[in-house]
Design a protein around this motif. Sequence first.
Motif, mmCIF file in Angstrom:
data_model
loop_
_atom_site.group_PDB
_atom_site.id
_atom_site.type_symbol
_atom_site.label_atom_id
_atom_site.label_comp_id
_atom_site.label_asym_id
_atom_site.label_seq_id
_atom_site.Cartn_x
_atom_site.Cartn_y
_atom_site.Cartn_z
ATOM 1 N N THR A 49 79.338 37.471 30.290
ATOM 2 C CA THR A 49 78.248 37.704 29.267
ATOM 3 C C THR A 49 77.055 36.753 29.552
ATOM 4 O O THR A 49 76.155 36.884 28.864
ATOM 5 C CB THR A 49 78.684 36.915 27.760
ATOM 6 O OG1 THR A 49 79.212 35.891 27.924
ATOM 7 C CG2 THR A 49 79.626 38.066 27.180
ATOM 8 N N GLY A 50 76.802 36.118 30.758
ATOM 9 C CA GLY A 50 75.772 35.496 31.111
ATOM 10 C C GLY A 50 75.395 34.095 30.477
ATOM 11 O O GLY A 50 74.502 33.593 30.397
ATOM 12 N N LEU A 51 76.605 33.456 29.877
ATOM 13 C CA LEU A 51 76.237 32.298 29.064
ATOM 14 C C LEU A 51 76.764 31.022 29.698
ATOM 15 O O LEU A 51 76.759 29.829 29.292
ATOM 16 C CB LEU A 51 77.049 32.533 27.691
ATOM 17 C CG LEU A 51 76.586 33.604 26.937
ATOM 18 C CD1 LEU A 51 77.738 33.616 25.660
ATOM 19 C CD2 LEU A 51 75.348 33.319 26.387
ATOM 20 N N ALA A 52 77.154 31.221 30.840
ATOM 21 C CA ALA A 52 77.817 29.870 31.844
ATOM 22 C C ALA A 52 76.710 28.991 31.869
ATOM 23 O O ALA A 52 77.163 27.679 32.199
ATOM 24 C CB ALA A 52 78.174 30.389 33.161
ATOM 25 N N ASP A 53 75.228 29.062 31.673
ATOM 26 C CA ASP A 53 74.385 28.006 31.908
ATOM 27 C C ASP A 53 74.533 27.104 30.619
ATOM 28 O O ASP A 53 73.909 25.974 30.622
ATOM 29 C CB ASP A 53 73.107 28.615 32.152
ATOM 30 C CG ASP A 53 72.732 29.577 31.155
ATOM 31 O OD1 ASP A 53 73.604 30.083 30.496
ATOM 32 O OD2 ASP A 53 71.487 29.719 30.974
ATOM 33 N N LYS A 54 74.790 27.803 29.521
ATOM 34 C CA LYS A 54 74.748 26.958 28.290
ATOM 35 C C LYS A 54 76.076 26.691 27.635
ATOM 36 O O LYS A 54 76.137 25.956 26.659
ATOM 37 C CB LYS A 54 73.791 27.378 27.106
ATOM 38 C CG LYS A 54 74.063 28.783 26.602
ATOM 39 C CD LYS A 54 73.343 29.298 25.640
ATOM 40 C CE LYS A 54 73.846 30.457 24.836
ATOM 41 N NZ LYS A 54 72.816 30.790 23.726
ATOM 42 N N VAL A 55 77.291 27.290 28.225
ATOM 43 C CA VAL A 55 78.516 27.241 27.615
ATOM 44 C C VAL A 55 79.455 26.584 28.494
ATOM 45 O O VAL A 55 79.514 27.022 29.698
ATOM 46 C CB VAL A 55 79.175 28.530 27.138
ATOM 47 C CG1 VAL A 55 80.713 28.231 26.562
ATOM 48 C CG2 VAL A 55 78.212 29.197 26.049
ATOM 49 N N GLU A 56 80.314 25.312 28.110
ATOM 50 C CA GLU A 56 81.191 24.989 29.085
ATOM 51 C C GLU A 56 82.648 24.812 28.353
ATOM 52 O O GLU A 56 82.836 24.693 27.185
ATOM 53 C CB GLU A 56 80.902 23.381 29.107
ATOM 54 C CG GLU A 56 81.876 22.425 29.972
ATOM 55 C CD GLU A 56 81.787 20.980 29.863
ATOM 56 O OE1 GLU A 56 82.398 20.121 30.542
ATOM 57 O OE2 GLU A 56 80.835 20.705 29.017
ATOM 58 N N VAL A 57 83.537 25.516 29.056
ATOM 59 C CA VAL A 57 84.895 25.636 28.671
ATOM 60 C C VAL A 57 85.678 24.571 29.477
ATOM 61 O O VAL A 57 85.744 24.350 30.419
ATOM 62 C CB VAL A 57 85.366 26.963 29.016
ATOM 63 C CG1 VAL A 57 86.743 27.154 28.534
ATOM 64 C CG2 VAL A 57 84.574 28.414 28.398
ATOM 65 N N CYS A 58 86.183 23.699 28.760
ATOM 66 C CA CYS A 58 86.859 22.549 29.145
ATOM 67 C C CYS A 58 88.348 22.362 28.459
ATOM 68 O O CYS A 58 88.558 22.741 27.778
ATOM 69 C CB CYS A 58 86.188 21.167 29.146
ATOM 70 S SG CYS A 58 85.755 20.919 27.477
ATOM 71 N N SER A 59 89.294 21.383 29.479
ATOM 72 C CA SER A 59 90.603 21.352 29.046
ATOM 73 C C SER A 59 90.467 20.011 28.471
ATOM 74 O O SER A 59 89.702 19.070 28.928
ATOM 75 C CB SER A 59 91.354 21.094 30.310
ATOM 76 O OG SER A 59 91.453 22.584 31.073
ATOM 77 N N VAL A 60 91.290 19.812 27.311
ATOM 78 C CA VAL A 60 91.268 18.543 26.482
ATOM 79 C C VAL A 60 92.857 18.394 26.173
ATOM 80 O O VAL A 60 93.690 19.159 26.454
ATOM 81 C CB VAL A 60 90.380 18.365 25.475
ATOM 82 C CG1 VAL A 60 88.936 18.458 25.675
ATOM 83 C CG2 VAL A 60 90.764 19.456 24.472
ATOM 84 N N GLY A 61 93.161 17.158 25.782
ATOM 85 C CA GLY A 61 94.502 17.084 25.219
ATOM 86 C C GLY A 61 94.705 17.466 23.938
ATOM 87 O O GLY A 61 94.197 18.283 23.414
ATOM 88 N N CYS A 62 95.694 16.850 23.238
ATOM 89 C CA CYS A 62 96.404 17.104 21.747
ATOM 90 C C CYS A 62 95.377 17.001 20.821
ATOM 91 O O CYS A 62 94.660 16.045 20.639
ATOM 92 C CB CYS A 62 97.481 16.300 21.386
ATOM 93 S SG CYS A 62 98.124 16.748 19.841
ATOM 94 N N MET A 63 95.060 18.104 19.965
ATOM 95 C CA MET A 63 94.027 18.168 18.990
ATOM 96 C C MET A 63 94.856 17.799 17.655
ATOM 97 O O MET A 63 94.120 17.860 16.436
ATOM 98 C CB MET A 63 93.469 19.635 18.882
ATOM 99 C CG MET A 63 92.539 19.792 20.030
ATOM 100 S SD MET A 63 91.605 21.181 19.731
ATOM 101 C CE MET A 63 90.790 21.497 21.165
ATOM 102 N N GLY A 64 96.197 17.682 17.714
ATOM 103 C CA GLY A 64 96.740 16.974 16.594
ATOM 104 C C GLY A 64 97.833 18.181 15.611
ATOM 105 O O GLY A 64 98.693 17.970 15.410
#
Length: 537
Positions: A49-64
């Motif tokens: 969708t061409g949004l890579a310049d403003k959207v970061e998809v990242c890995s995190v740990g437990c959200m609870g």
Amino acid sequence: MDLTELQEIAEKERANSKPIRIRCCMAAGCLSSGSVAVKESLEKVTEETGLADKVEVCSVGCMGLCCQGPLVEVDNVEAQGLVTQIYEKVTSENAPSIIAGLDGGEVKVQTGDLQQPFFTKQFPIVLENSGKVDPERIESYIAADGYQALYHVLREMTPAEVVDAMTRSGLRGRGGAGYPTGVKWATVAKAKGDRKFVICNADEGDPGAFMDRSVLESDPHRVLEGMAIAAYAIGANQGYIYIRAEYPIAINRLQIAIRQAQRLGLLGSNIFDSPFDFKIDIRIGAGAYVCGEETALMASIEGKRGTPRPRPPYPAESGLWGFPTLINNVETFANVPWIIRKGADVFASIGTEKSKGTKVFALAGKIKNTGLIEVPMGTTLRQIVEEMGGGVPDGGTAKAVQTGGPSGGCIPAVAFDTPVDYESLAQLGSIMGSGGMIVMDETTNMVDVARFFMEFCMDESCGKCIPCRVGTVQLYQLLTKIREGKASLADLELLEELCDMVKHTSLCGLGQSAPNPVFSTLHYFRDEYLANLSNDA
């Protein structure tokens, strides 16, 4: 590495952050539910969708909120102020809908409520970075003020001042016994020895407990930093993390974190250009529950069979290979950087008079919101079970809550207004333990509960002492006899006598505490034992 370099890393990390951040939970529970596929789909759709310049998809740990995984949280600073939205039970097919929602499109995904008590009643200290930082990138931790406390300690405090800060904070060991952390550190600091060691006990083995695993999977650098501060305070140069082999994700992230810290000079020699050297190694246990006992743990690290030995001498005087040794659990070390950064007095202002700070709990069992929470000491069981936990699903009624794992006890619903602190739980015949909390509903048979935990202790006994090796087997057999309706009142009396003997004559904490679930269920639910007795026996 100096403070300027540390700050430059933090500033660069923040500057490179994109206005929209999509965080995907990569804790063990979400991984088993398909979160990797979810993340990959979100990355793919973002590119398409061409949004890579403003959207970061990242890995995190437990959200609870583990029961609703896989979880995805979106931070959008392009909206009016920072807007955070959480999505539950996300699948890879939901990715296009989530990305479309970034530009105002309809999101056809189950939406979570961040304003519900499960989230709003928490007070994150240990979990302040969980679900926010990338556990496999040290830069992410540094951007969250990581290693600032270690720098402050090494360059601006003496070891004695660090010990004093721990003492003033009122922090007590979160492994279960609740021993004052500052007192333990001071004892090891004063002990005479050519070498000293720091050990992180990550051998979490209580049924239903996943606190330490989640912390290590979500924020491993926090534990490394806490261990380094402790080592400086007591005069140690070598640390070990003893972790059970059943935690492969936590082990992998710890290995990555150690390598990253070594590369930046935050572990190793002359840390922050100081004379302080500190190295951390990992030792993987084979899953013996008894190795959570400190002397058995040290024996295992030494390459011996993991069995306990009599105390004294205590590890603080003669521990690993006969040298003074400091042993704390994961959660205890994870509190340390926060205490140094925020101040011992701030930490001491949280909680109760004798139980300072917060406690992490793993909510499990017959409860709507299973997952990980962190609350101030003194929060009541009712607030945790009924408000944060959402109560029993499908309109059921909570009957009891078990705290402290196999070493703890079952607390009846009539006592749910009890504040959760070391002293209050002890008065009810239970313990804080490491933080497992299992909720039971009205369908639960309490004799079955006692028998389940006795079977666990029976299987996990190392066999070194007769009271535990033989006594737990006989207790299990008596509980089975009662449950099958073949026991008499004399058998019930024998059960109580045998519990007392095992408690007072076993060598270590495993045997000494094995009868606790029996004691507590007999005290509060004796009618269920009597109902199971045979009229003919």
